[in-house]
Design a protein around this motif. Structure first.
Motif, PDB file in Angstrom:
ATOM      1  N   GLY A   1      -7.477  15.740  -2.411  1.00  0.00           N
ATOM      2  CA  GLY A   1      -8.113  15.078  -3.553  1.00  0.00           C
ATOM      3  C   GLY A   1      -7.117  14.262  -4.372  1.00  0.00           C
ATOM      4  O   GLY A   1      -7.473  13.270  -5.015  1.00  0.00           O
ATOM      5  N   MET A   2      -5.851  14.672  -4.342  1.00  0.00           N
ATOM      6  CA  MET A   2      -4.827  13.933  -5.095  1.00  0.00           C
ATOM      7  C   MET A   2      -4.260  12.780  -4.274  1.00  0.00           C
ATOM      8  O   MET A   2      -3.360  12.073  -4.723  1.00  0.00           O
TER       9      MET A   2
ATOM     10  N   GLY B   1       1.183  27.959  -0.231  1.00  0.00           N
ATOM     11  CA  GLY B   1       1.344  29.412  -0.352  1.00  0.00           C
ATOM     12  C   GLY B   1       0.429  30.084   0.643  1.00  0.00           C
ATOM     13  O   GLY B   1       0.520  29.812   1.845  1.00  0.00           O
ATOM     14  N   ASN B   2      -0.495  30.941   0.168  1.00  0.00           N
ATOM     15  CA  ASN B   2      -1.497  31.480   1.093  1.00  0.00           C
ATOM     16  C   ASN B   2      -2.907  31.210   0.581  1.00  0.00           C
ATOM     17  O   ASN B   2      -3.816  31.997   0.754  1.00  0.00           O
ATOM     18  N   ASP B   3      -3.047  30.045  -0.055  1.00  0.00           N
ATOM     19  CA  ASP B   3      -4.323  29.658  -0.645  1.00  0.00           C
ATOM     20  C   ASP B   3      -4.856  28.394   0.040  1.00  0.00           C
ATOM     21  O   ASP B   3      -4.470  27.273  -0.292  1.00  0.00           O
ATOM     22  N   LEU B   4      -5.753  28.603   1.010  1.00  0.00           N
ATOM     23  CA  LEU B   4      -6.283  27.474   1.797  1.00  0.00           C
ATOM     24  C   LEU B   4      -6.943  26.396   0.942  1.00  0.00           C
ATOM     25  O   LEU B   4      -6.946  25.224   1.309  1.00  0.00           O
ATOM     26  N   SER B   5      -7.499  26.810  -0.225  1.00  0.00           N
ATOM     27  CA  SER B   5      -8.242  25.852  -1.055  1.00  0.00           C
ATOM     28  C   SER B   5      -7.326  24.752  -1.617  1.00  0.00           C
ATOM     29  O   SER B   5      -7.790  23.676  -2.002  1.00  0.00           O
ATOM     30  N   LEU B   6      -6.018  25.026  -1.638  1.00  0.00           N
ATOM     31  CA  LEU B   6      -5.085  24.022  -2.177  1.00  0.00           C
ATOM     32  C   LEU B   6      -4.996  22.783  -1.278  1.00  0.00           C
ATOM     33  O   LEU B   6      -4.647  21.697  -1.751  1.00  0.00           O
ATOM     34  N   ILE B   7      -5.335  22.958  -0.004  1.00  0.00           N
ATOM     35  CA  ILE B   7      -5.263  21.801   0.907  1.00  0.00           C
ATOM     36  C   ILE B   7      -6.244  20.730   0.434  1.00  0.00           C
ATOM     37  O   ILE B   7      -5.903  19.555   0.357  1.00  0.00           O
TER      38      ILE B   7
ATOM     39  N   ALA C   1       0.835  -1.205   0.000  1.00  0.00           N
ATOM     40  CA  ALA C   1       0.000   0.000   0.000  1.00  0.00           C
ATOM     41  C   ALA C   1       0.867   1.252   0.000  1.00  0.00           C
ATOM     42  O   ALA C   1       1.787   1.381   0.811  1.00  0.00           O
ATOM     43  N   ILE C   2       0.575   2.152  -0.928  1.00  0.00           N
ATOM     44  CA  ILE C   2       1.347   3.399  -1.024  1.00  0.00           C
ATOM     45  C   ILE C   2       0.467   4.592  -0.666  1.00  0.00           C
ATOM     46  O   ILE C   2      -0.473   4.937  -1.390  1.00  0.00           O
ATOM     47  N   PHE C   3       0.763   5.207   0.473  1.00  0.00           N
ATOM     48  CA  PHE C   3       0.081   6.431   0.887  1.00  0.00           C
ATOM     49  C   PHE C   3       0.928   7.627   0.458  1.00  0.00           C
ATOM     50  O   PHE C   3       2.117   7.482   0.155  1.00  0.00           O
ATOM     51  N   ILE C   4       0.283   8.800   0.484  1.00  0.00           N
ATOM     52  CA  ILE C   4       1.028  10.016   0.135  1.00  0.00           C
ATOM     53  C   ILE C   4       0.915  11.027   1.279  1.00  0.00           C
ATOM     54  O   ILE C   4      -0.150  11.214   1.862  1.00  0.00           O
ATOM     55  N   GLY C   5       2.055  11.668   1.591  1.00  0.00           N
ATOM     56  CA  GLY C   5       2.079  12.776   2.556  1.00  0.00           C
ATOM     57  C   GLY C   5       2.816  13.932   1.899  1.00  0.00           C
ATOM     58  O   GLY C   5       3.750  13.707   1.129  1.00  0.00           O
ATOM     59  N   LEU C   6       2.387  15.143   2.196  1.00  0.00           N
ATOM     60  CA  LEU C   6       3.077  16.317   1.620  1.00  0.00           C
ATOM     61  C   LEU C   6       4.073  16.829   2.652  1.00  0.00           C
ATOM     62  O   LEU C   6       3.672  17.214   3.756  1.00  0.00           O
ATOM     63  N   GLU C   7       5.369  16.790   2.322  1.00  0.00           N
ATOM     64  CA  GLU C   7       6.370  17.259   3.287  1.00  0.00           C
ATOM     65  C   GLU C   7       6.739  18.696   2.978  1.00  0.00           C
ATOM     66  O   GLU C   7       7.509  18.958   2.059  1.00  0.00           O
ATOM     67  N   ASN C   8       6.127  19.561   3.744  1.00  0.00           N
ATOM     68  CA  ASN C   8       6.268  21.014   3.692  1.00  0.00           C
ATOM     69  C   ASN C   8       4.983  21.610   3.126  1.00  0.00           C
ATOM     70  O   ASN C   8       4.580  21.306   1.999  1.00  0.00           O
TER      71      ASN C   8
ATOM     72  N   GLU D   1      -8.425  23.640   8.602  1.00  0.00           N
ATOM     73  CA  GLU D   1      -8.865  23.091   7.308  1.00  0.00           C
ATOM     74  C   GLU D   1      -8.468  21.609   7.195  1.00  0.00           C
ATOM     75  O   GLU D   1      -9.235  20.796   6.678  1.00  0.00           O
ATOM     76  N   MET D   2      -7.288  21.279   7.686  1.00  0.00           N
ATOM     77  CA  MET D   2      -6.866  19.870   7.661  1.00  0.00           C
ATOM     78  C   MET D   2      -7.777  19.026   8.547  1.00  0.00           C
ATOM     79  O   MET D   2      -8.172  17.924   8.174  1.00  0.00           O
ATOM     80  N   ASN D   3      -8.138  19.562   9.705  1.00  0.00           N
ATOM     81  CA  ASN D   3      -9.086  18.860  10.594  1.00  0.00           C
ATOM     82  C   ASN D   3     -10.413  18.647   9.878  1.00  0.00           C
ATOM     83  O   ASN D   3     -11.016  17.585   9.944  1.00  0.00           O
ATOM     84  N   ARG D   4     -10.859  19.686   9.172  1.00  0.00           N
ATOM     85  CA  ARG D   4     -12.162  19.608   8.488  1.00  0.00           C
ATOM     86  C   ARG D   4     -12.152  18.508   7.428  1.00  0.00           C
ATOM     87  O   ARG D   4     -13.120  17.778   7.252  1.00  0.00           O
ATOM     88  N   LEU D   5     -11.010  18.400   6.729  1.00  0.00           N
ATOM     89  CA  LEU D   5     -10.929  17.432   5.632  1.00  0.00           C
ATOM     90  C   LEU D   5     -10.621  16.003   6.116  1.00  0.00           C
ATOM     91  O   LEU D   5     -10.861  15.035   5.400  1.00  0.00           O
TER      92      LEU D   5
END
Ligand SMILES: [Zn+2]
Length: 412
Positions: A169-170, A158-164, A146-153, A210-214
Protein backbone atom coordinates in the motif's frame (compact mmCIF):
# COMPACT_ATOMS: atom_id res chain seq x y z
CA UNK A 1 64.98 3.49 -51.68
CA UNK A 2 62.31 5.39 -53.58
CA UNK A 3 60.23 2.27 -53.90
CA UNK A 4 60.65 1.53 -50.24
CA UNK A 5 59.51 5.03 -49.42
CA UNK A 6 56.50 4.80 -51.71
CA UNK A 7 55.58 1.52 -50.12
CA UNK A 8 56.01 3.01 -46.67
CA UNK A 9 53.85 5.97 -47.64
CA UNK A 10 51.25 3.70 -49.12
CA UNK A 11 51.39 1.58 -46.00
CA UNK A 12 51.11 4.61 -43.70
CA UNK A 13 48.27 6.16 -45.67
CA UNK A 14 46.54 2.77 -45.48
CA UNK A 15 46.80 2.93 -41.70
CA UNK A 16 45.45 6.45 -41.56
CA UNK A 17 42.49 5.51 -43.74
CA UNK A 18 41.88 2.60 -41.40
CA UNK A 19 42.12 4.88 -38.38
CA UNK A 20 39.75 7.42 -39.90
CA UNK A 21 37.20 4.75 -40.72
CA UNK A 22 37.56 3.30 -37.19
CA UNK A 23 36.91 6.73 -35.71
CA UNK A 24 33.97 7.22 -38.02
CA UNK A 25 32.61 3.85 -37.00
CA UNK A 26 33.06 4.72 -33.35
CA UNK A 27 31.30 8.06 -33.91
CA UNK A 28 28.45 6.40 -35.76
CA UNK A 29 28.10 3.81 -33.03
CA UNK A 30 28.11 6.46 -30.32
CA UNK A 31 25.47 8.45 -32.18
CA UNK A 32 23.39 5.35 -32.67
CA UNK A 33 23.79 4.36 -29.01
CA UNK A 34 22.66 7.81 -27.85
CA UNK A 35 19.60 7.56 -30.07
CA UNK A 36 18.64 4.07 -28.87
CA UNK A 37 19.28 4.98 -25.24
CA UNK A 38 16.99 7.95 -25.64
CA UNK A 39 14.17 6.07 -27.36
CA UNK A 40 13.79 3.08 -25.04
CA UNK A 41 12.58 2.81 -21.44
CA UNK A 42 15.68 2.37 -19.28
CA UNK A 43 15.17 0.83 -15.84
CA UNK A 44 17.52 0.16 -12.94
CA UNK A 45 16.00 -2.25 -10.40
CA UNK A 46 18.23 -1.55 -7.42
CA UNK A 47 19.62 1.60 -5.89
CA UNK A 48 20.38 2.22 -2.22
CA UNK A 49 20.40 6.02 -2.32
CA UNK A 50 17.35 6.42 0.00
CA UNK A 51 19.64 5.69 2.98
CA UNK A 52 21.28 9.02 2.23
CA UNK A 53 17.93 10.77 2.51
CA UNK A 54 17.87 10.09 6.23
CA UNK A 55 20.94 12.25 6.57
CA UNK A 56 20.00 15.85 6.72
CA UNK A 57 20.94 18.05 3.81
CA UNK A 58 21.00 15.49 1.01
CA UNK A 59 18.77 16.88 -1.73
CA UNK A 60 17.97 14.57 -4.64
CA UNK A 61 17.15 17.60 -6.78
CA UNK A 62 20.72 18.91 -6.63
CA UNK A 63 23.63 17.64 -8.68
CA UNK A 64 26.43 16.06 -6.62
CA UNK A 65 29.95 14.87 -7.44
CA UNK A 66 30.28 11.09 -7.04
CA UNK A 67 34.08 11.34 -6.71
CA UNK A 68 33.69 13.77 -3.80
CA UNK A 69 31.42 11.62 -1.64
CA UNK A 70 28.24 12.88 -3.31
CA UNK A 71 26.90 9.39 -3.95
CA UNK A 72 26.09 7.74 -7.23
CA UNK A 73 22.61 9.11 -7.77
CA UNK A 74 20.50 12.25 -7.86
CA UNK A 75 17.80 13.43 -10.26
CA UNK A 76 19.99 15.76 -12.38
CA UNK A 77 22.51 12.97 -12.95
CA UNK A 78 19.68 10.47 -13.60
CA UNK A 79 18.52 12.75 -16.40
CA UNK A 80 22.07 13.18 -17.71
CA UNK A 81 22.49 9.39 -17.83
CA UNK A 82 19.20 8.95 -19.67
CA UNK A 83 17.80 6.67 -16.97
CA UNK A 84 14.00 6.70 -17.06
CA UNK A 85 13.04 4.58 -14.07
CA UNK A 86 14.65 3.28 -10.92
CA UNK A 87 13.71 1.13 -7.97
CA UNK A 88 14.69 2.82 -4.72
CA UNK A 89 15.53 0.24 -2.08
CA UNK A 90 14.01 0.65 1.34
CA UNK A 91 16.98 -1.12 2.82
CA UNK A 92 17.44 -2.42 6.34
CA UNK A 93 20.37 -4.56 7.54
CA UNK A 94 19.51 -7.68 9.51
CA UNK A 95 19.24 -7.06 13.27
CA UNK A 96 17.81 -8.88 16.27
CA UNK A 97 14.85 -11.11 15.51
CA UNK A 98 13.03 -10.29 18.73
CA UNK A 99 9.77 -8.42 19.31
CA UNK A 100 11.86 -5.35 20.09
CA UNK A 101 14.17 -5.79 17.09
CA UNK A 102 11.20 -6.26 14.74
CA UNK A 103 9.53 -3.13 16.06
CA UNK A 104 12.71 -1.12 15.58
CA UNK A 105 12.97 -2.43 12.02
CA UNK A 106 9.33 -1.51 11.29
CA UNK A 107 9.87 2.03 12.56
CA UNK A 108 13.10 2.43 10.63
CA UNK A 109 11.64 1.38 7.28
CA UNK A 110 8.68 3.74 7.80
CA UNK A 111 11.22 6.57 8.05
CA UNK A 112 12.76 5.54 4.73
CA UNK A 113 9.38 5.19 2.99
CA UNK A 114 8.49 8.68 4.26
CA UNK A 115 11.83 10.13 3.17
CA UNK A 116 11.39 8.73 -0.36
CA UNK A 117 7.82 9.97 -0.73
CA UNK A 118 8.76 13.41 0.63
CA UNK A 119 11.88 13.77 -1.59
CA UNK A 120 10.00 12.77 -4.73
CA UNK A 121 7.18 15.16 -3.84
CA UNK A 122 9.70 17.97 -3.33
CA UNK A 123 11.00 17.28 -6.84
CA UNK A 124 7.70 16.66 -8.61
CA UNK A 125 8.75 18.75 -11.58
CA UNK A 126 11.46 16.12 -12.33
CA UNK A 127 10.24 12.84 -10.80
CA UNK A 128 7.13 10.93 -9.82
CA UNK A 129 6.34 7.80 -7.80
CA UNK A 130 5.42 4.81 -9.98
CA UNK A 131 3.65 1.65 -8.88
CA UNK A 132 2.82 -0.12 -12.15
CA UNK A 133 4.59 -0.83 -15.47
CA UNK A 134 2.15 1.54 -17.19
CA UNK A 135 3.18 4.33 -14.79
CA UNK A 136 6.80 4.03 -15.93
CA UNK A 137 5.90 4.58 -19.60
CA UNK A 138 3.48 7.42 -18.81
CA UNK A 139 5.96 9.23 -16.58
CA UNK A 140 8.64 8.80 -19.26
CA UNK A 141 6.27 10.30 -21.86
CA UNK A 142 5.89 13.36 -19.64
CA UNK A 143 9.67 13.75 -19.66
CA UNK A 144 9.97 12.87 -15.97
CA UNK A 145 11.78 10.14 -14.05
CA UNK A 146 9.80 7.22 -12.55
CA UNK A 147 10.63 6.19 -9.00
CA UNK A 148 9.59 2.70 -7.90
CA UNK A 149 10.08 1.29 -4.42
CA UNK A 150 11.42 -2.13 -3.39
CA UNK A 151 11.92 -3.37 0.17
CA UNK A 152 15.42 -4.81 0.59
CA UNK A 153 15.13 -7.38 3.35
CA UNK A 154 11.88 -8.91 4.58
CA UNK A 155 13.09 -8.41 8.16
CA UNK A 156 10.59 -5.63 9.05
CA UNK A 157 7.72 -8.02 8.26
CA UNK A 158 8.82 -9.82 11.44
CA UNK A 159 6.22 -12.57 11.74
CA UNK A 160 3.23 -10.48 10.73
CA UNK A 161 2.02 -11.37 7.22
CA UNK A 162 -0.39 -8.41 7.18
CA UNK A 163 2.57 -6.01 6.95
CA UNK A 164 3.24 -7.16 3.38
CA UNK A 165 -0.03 -5.58 2.27
CA UNK A 166 0.84 -2.48 4.27
CA UNK A 167 4.18 -2.08 2.44
CA UNK A 168 2.44 -2.79 -0.86
CA UNK A 169 0.00 0.00 0.00
CA UNK A 170 2.95 2.34 0.58
CA UNK A 171 4.18 1.62 -2.94
CA UNK A 172 6.64 -1.28 -2.54
CA UNK A 173 6.53 -3.54 -5.59
CA UNK A 174 9.18 -6.08 -4.64
CA UNK A 175 10.65 -7.53 -1.48
CA UNK A 176 14.17 -8.94 -1.35
CA UNK A 177 13.43 -11.77 1.05
CA UNK A 178 16.59 -11.35 3.13
CA UNK A 179 19.93 -9.51 3.22
CA UNK A 180 23.38 -10.75 4.33
CA UNK A 181 22.02 -12.67 7.34
CA UNK A 182 19.33 -15.33 7.80
CA UNK A 183 15.92 -14.06 8.92
CA UNK A 184 12.51 -15.54 9.78
CA UNK A 185 11.70 -15.92 6.05
CA UNK A 186 14.72 -17.75 4.65
CA UNK A 187 18.46 -18.36 4.69
CA UNK A 188 20.87 -15.84 3.27
CA UNK A 189 23.61 -16.81 0.79
CA UNK A 190 26.17 -15.08 3.00
CA UNK A 191 25.26 -15.75 6.66
CA UNK A 192 28.52 -16.57 8.46
CA UNK A 193 26.69 -19.07 10.69
CA UNK A 194 25.47 -21.09 7.71
CA UNK A 195 21.91 -22.25 6.97
CA UNK A 196 19.13 -22.25 9.53
CA UNK A 197 16.01 -23.28 7.59
CA UNK A 198 17.72 -25.07 4.68
CA UNK A 199 15.87 -22.74 2.32
CA UNK A 200 12.53 -21.01 2.95
CA UNK A 201 10.96 -21.32 6.41
CA UNK A 202 7.28 -22.26 6.78
CA UNK A 203 6.61 -18.58 7.40
CA UNK A 204 8.66 -17.75 4.28
CA UNK A 205 6.40 -20.02 2.21
CA UNK A 206 3.42 -17.93 3.34
CA UNK A 207 5.32 -14.71 2.59
CA UNK A 208 5.86 -15.80 -1.02
CA UNK A 209 2.18 -16.81 -1.35
CA UNK A 210 1.03 -13.48 0.09
CA UNK A 211 3.30 -11.58 -2.31
CA UNK A 212 1.85 -13.60 -5.20
CA UNK A 213 -1.66 -12.78 -3.99
CA UNK A 214 -0.92 -9.06 -3.87
CA UNK A 215 1.01 -8.91 -7.16
CA UNK A 216 4.35 -8.05 -5.61
CA UNK A 217 7.57 -9.31 -7.19
CA UNK A 218 9.63 -11.77 -5.13
CA UNK A 219 13.30 -10.76 -5.24
CA UNK A 220 15.69 -13.71 -4.92
CA UNK A 221 18.93 -11.68 -4.72
CA UNK A 222 20.80 -12.36 -1.44
CA UNK A 223 18.92 -15.59 -0.61
CA UNK A 224 20.68 -18.97 -0.36
CA UNK A 225 20.66 -21.48 -3.23
CA UNK A 226 18.19 -23.85 -1.47
CA UNK A 227 15.95 -20.85 -0.69
CA UNK A 228 16.07 -19.88 -4.38
CA UNK A 229 14.89 -23.36 -5.43
CA UNK A 230 12.18 -23.31 -2.74
CA UNK A 231 10.88 -19.94 -3.94
CA UNK A 232 10.71 -21.16 -7.53
CA UNK A 233 8.73 -24.18 -6.41
CA UNK A 234 6.27 -22.16 -4.30
CA UNK A 235 5.81 -19.02 -6.41
CA UNK A 236 3.01 -19.08 -8.97
CA UNK A 237 4.44 -15.96 -10.63
CA UNK A 238 7.82 -15.11 -12.17
CA UNK A 239 10.52 -13.78 -9.83
CA UNK A 240 13.34 -11.28 -10.16
CA UNK A 241 16.93 -11.21 -8.94
CA UNK A 242 17.08 -7.42 -8.56
CA UNK A 243 20.90 -7.20 -8.31
CA UNK A 244 22.97 -10.36 -8.93
CA UNK A 245 25.40 -11.72 -11.55
CA UNK A 246 26.42 -15.06 -13.13
CA UNK A 247 28.40 -17.40 -10.84
CA UNK A 248 30.10 -19.14 -13.79
CA UNK A 249 31.98 -15.88 -14.52
CA UNK A 250 32.51 -14.84 -10.89
CA UNK A 251 32.36 -17.40 -8.12
CA UNK A 252 30.46 -15.51 -5.43
CA UNK A 253 27.51 -16.91 -3.45
CA UNK A 254 25.52 -13.76 -4.32
CA UNK A 255 25.51 -14.84 -7.98
CA UNK A 256 23.28 -17.35 -9.79
CA UNK A 257 24.68 -20.64 -11.12
CA UNK A 258 23.90 -21.82 -14.65
CA UNK A 259 21.45 -24.34 -13.22
CA UNK A 260 19.64 -21.59 -11.32
CA UNK A 261 19.54 -19.49 -14.49
CA UNK A 262 17.94 -22.37 -16.41
CA UNK A 263 15.34 -22.72 -13.65
CA UNK A 264 14.71 -18.97 -13.89
CA UNK A 265 13.70 -19.46 -17.54
CA UNK A 266 11.14 -22.13 -16.58
CA UNK A 267 9.76 -19.62 -14.05
CA UNK A 268 9.70 -16.82 -16.64
CA UNK A 269 11.73 -14.52 -14.38
CA UNK A 270 14.63 -12.15 -14.90
CA UNK A 271 18.13 -11.54 -13.47
CA UNK A 272 19.21 -7.91 -13.25
CA UNK A 273 22.99 -7.65 -13.55
CA UNK A 274 24.65 -5.77 -10.74
CA UNK A 275 27.52 -3.19 -10.88
CA UNK A 276 29.33 -4.46 -7.76
CA UNK A 277 32.90 -5.29 -8.85
CA UNK A 278 33.32 -8.29 -6.58
CA UNK A 279 30.23 -9.95 -8.14
CA UNK A 280 31.47 -9.23 -11.67
CA UNK A 281 35.12 -10.16 -11.44
CA UNK A 282 37.02 -12.17 -8.85
CA UNK A 283 39.14 -9.48 -7.18
CA UNK A 284 42.94 -9.65 -7.20
CA UNK A 285 44.32 -10.14 -3.67
CA UNK A 286 44.62 -6.79 -1.84
CA UNK A 287 45.60 -7.72 1.74
CA UNK A 288 46.02 -4.13 3.06
CA UNK A 289 42.54 -3.16 1.93
CA UNK A 290 40.97 -6.44 3.04
CA UNK A 291 42.41 -6.27 6.54
CA UNK A 292 41.44 -2.60 6.93
CA UNK A 293 37.84 -3.41 5.92
CA UNK A 294 37.82 -6.48 8.16
CA UNK A 295 39.01 -4.42 11.13
CA UNK A 296 36.30 -1.84 10.42
CA UNK A 297 33.61 -4.55 10.32
CA UNK A 298 34.84 -5.89 13.66
CA UNK A 299 34.96 -2.40 15.16
CA UNK A 300 31.36 -1.64 14.13
CA UNK A 301 29.96 -5.14 14.79
CA UNK A 302 29.25 -5.80 11.12
CA UNK A 303 27.36 -2.47 10.92
CA UNK A 304 24.38 -3.87 12.77
CA UNK A 305 22.34 -2.01 15.39
CA UNK A 306 24.41 1.17 15.05
CA UNK A 307 23.21 4.58 16.18
CA UNK A 308 23.07 7.33 13.54
CA UNK A 309 26.32 8.89 14.78
CA UNK A 310 28.08 5.51 14.82
CA UNK A 311 26.79 4.86 11.28
CA UNK A 312 28.13 8.23 10.10
CA UNK A 313 31.58 7.49 11.56
CA UNK A 314 31.59 3.98 10.11
CA UNK A 315 30.71 5.37 6.69
CA UNK A 316 33.42 8.04 6.88
CA UNK A 317 36.03 5.44 7.85
CA UNK A 318 34.84 3.13 5.04
CA UNK A 319 35.37 5.88 2.46
CA UNK A 320 38.75 6.73 4.00
CA UNK A 321 39.88 3.14 3.39
CA UNK A 322 38.62 3.38 -0.19
CA UNK A 323 40.72 6.49 -0.68
CA UNK A 324 43.84 4.96 0.88
CA UNK A 325 43.50 1.60 -0.90
CA UNK A 326 41.32 2.23 -3.95
CA UNK A 327 39.86 -1.02 -5.29
CA UNK A 328 40.34 -2.07 -8.90
CA UNK A 329 36.85 -1.57 -10.30
CA UNK A 330 35.21 -3.80 -12.90
CA UNK A 331 34.31 -2.23 -16.25
CA UNK A 332 31.25 -1.98 -18.48
CA UNK A 333 32.92 -4.68 -20.63
CA UNK A 334 33.00 -7.00 -17.58
CA UNK A 335 29.31 -6.27 -16.99
CA UNK A 336 28.40 -7.04 -20.58
CA UNK A 337 30.43 -10.29 -20.36
CA UNK A 338 27.84 -11.42 -17.79
CA UNK A 339 25.00 -10.35 -20.10
CA UNK A 340 26.65 -12.24 -22.99
CA UNK A 341 27.00 -15.37 -20.87
CA UNK A 342 23.36 -15.27 -19.77
CA UNK A 343 22.07 -14.56 -23.27
CA UNK A 344 24.15 -17.47 -24.65
CA UNK A 345 22.81 -19.75 -21.94
CA UNK A 346 19.14 -18.81 -21.65
CA UNK A 347 18.37 -16.28 -24.37
CA UNK A 348 17.65 -12.57 -24.48
CA UNK A 349 14.39 -12.53 -22.47
CA UNK A 350 15.67 -13.01 -18.93
CA UNK A 351 18.34 -10.41 -18.26
CA UNK A 352 18.36 -6.75 -17.21
CA UNK A 353 20.21 -4.11 -15.15
CA UNK A 354 20.18 -3.53 -11.35
CA UNK A 355 23.14 -1.33 -10.42
CA UNK A 356 23.22 -1.33 -6.60
CA UNK A 357 24.40 2.29 -6.78
CA UNK A 358 25.10 3.60 -3.27
CA UNK A 359 25.13 -0.01 -2.07
CA UNK A 360 28.54 -0.88 -3.54
CA UNK A 361 27.82 -0.60 -7.28
CA UNK A 362 30.34 1.42 -9.37
CA UNK A 363 32.20 0.58 -12.56
CA UNK A 364 35.38 2.21 -13.76
CA UNK A 365 33.59 3.57 -16.83
CA UNK A 366 30.09 3.83 -15.36
CA UNK A 367 30.90 5.24 -11.95
CA UNK A 368 27.53 6.84 -11.35
CA UNK A 369 24.09 7.15 -12.91
CA UNK A 370 25.18 9.94 -15.28
CA UNK A 371 27.26 7.42 -17.28
CA UNK A 372 24.56 4.81 -18.00
CA UNK A 373 24.81 5.44 -21.74
CA UNK A 374 28.15 3.58 -21.76
CA UNK A 375 26.28 0.32 -21.17
CA UNK A 376 24.16 0.87 -24.28
CA UNK A 377 27.26 1.70 -26.33
CA UNK A 378 28.99 -1.52 -25.24
CA UNK A 379 25.86 -3.59 -26.00
CA UNK A 380 25.73 -2.06 -29.45
CA UNK A 381 29.46 -2.74 -30.02
CA UNK A 382 28.84 -6.41 -29.13
CA UNK A 383 26.18 -6.67 -31.82
CA UNK A 384 22.98 -6.45 -29.80
CA UNK A 385 20.07 -5.08 -31.86
CA UNK A 386 17.97 -2.12 -30.68
CA UNK A 387 15.19 -4.62 -29.83
CA UNK A 388 17.62 -6.68 -27.70
CA UNK A 389 18.85 -3.55 -25.95
CA UNK A 390 15.28 -2.47 -25.21
CA UNK A 391 14.61 -5.85 -23.59
CA UNK A 392 17.79 -5.70 -21.48
CA UNK A 393 17.19 -2.12 -20.35
CA UNK A 394 13.63 -2.64 -19.15
CA UNK A 395 11.42 -4.66 -21.49
CA UNK A 396 12.16 -7.96 -19.74
CA UNK A 397 11.62 -6.54 -16.26
CA UNK A 398 8.36 -4.89 -17.27
CA UNK A 399 7.11 -8.17 -18.78
CA UNK A 400 7.72 -9.89 -15.43
CA UNK A 401 6.16 -7.00 -13.48
CA UNK A 402 3.00 -7.12 -15.65
CA UNK A 403 2.75 -10.88 -15.38
CA UNK A 404 3.09 -10.83 -11.58
CA UNK A 405 0.30 -8.27 -11.36
CA UNK A 406 -1.95 -10.05 -13.89
CA UNK A 407 -1.64 -13.39 -12.09
CA UNK A 408 -2.61 -11.69 -8.81
CA UNK A 409 -5.61 -9.99 -10.43
CA UNK A 410 -6.78 -13.22 -12.02
CA UNK A 411 -6.67 -15.05 -8.71
CA UNK A 412 -8.45 -12.39 -6.70
ZN1 LIG B 1 21.84 -5.82 -1.73
Amino acid sequence: MFKLRTNLLLFLSGISILLVSCNMNEENLTEKAVKIHDQILTVDTHCDTPMRLLRSGFNLGEKHDSREGGGKFDFPRMKEGGLDAIFFAVFIGQGDRTEEGNEKARNYVMEIFDAILTSVDENKDIAAIATSPEDAYEIEDKGKRAIFIGLENGYPIGNDLSLIEKYYGMGARYITLCHTGNNDICDSSTDSDGPEHNGLSDFGINVVKEMNRLGMMVDVSHISDPAFYDVLEISNAPVIASHSCARTLCDNPRNLTDDMLRKLVENGGVIQICFVSEYLKTPEPFPERDSAKYALREKYKNFQNLSDTEMDSARAEWYAIDREFPPELATVADLVNHIDHIVDLIGIDHVGIGTDFDGGGALKDCYDVSEMGNVTLELLKRGYTPKDIEKIWGGNLMRVFRKVRDIAEKES
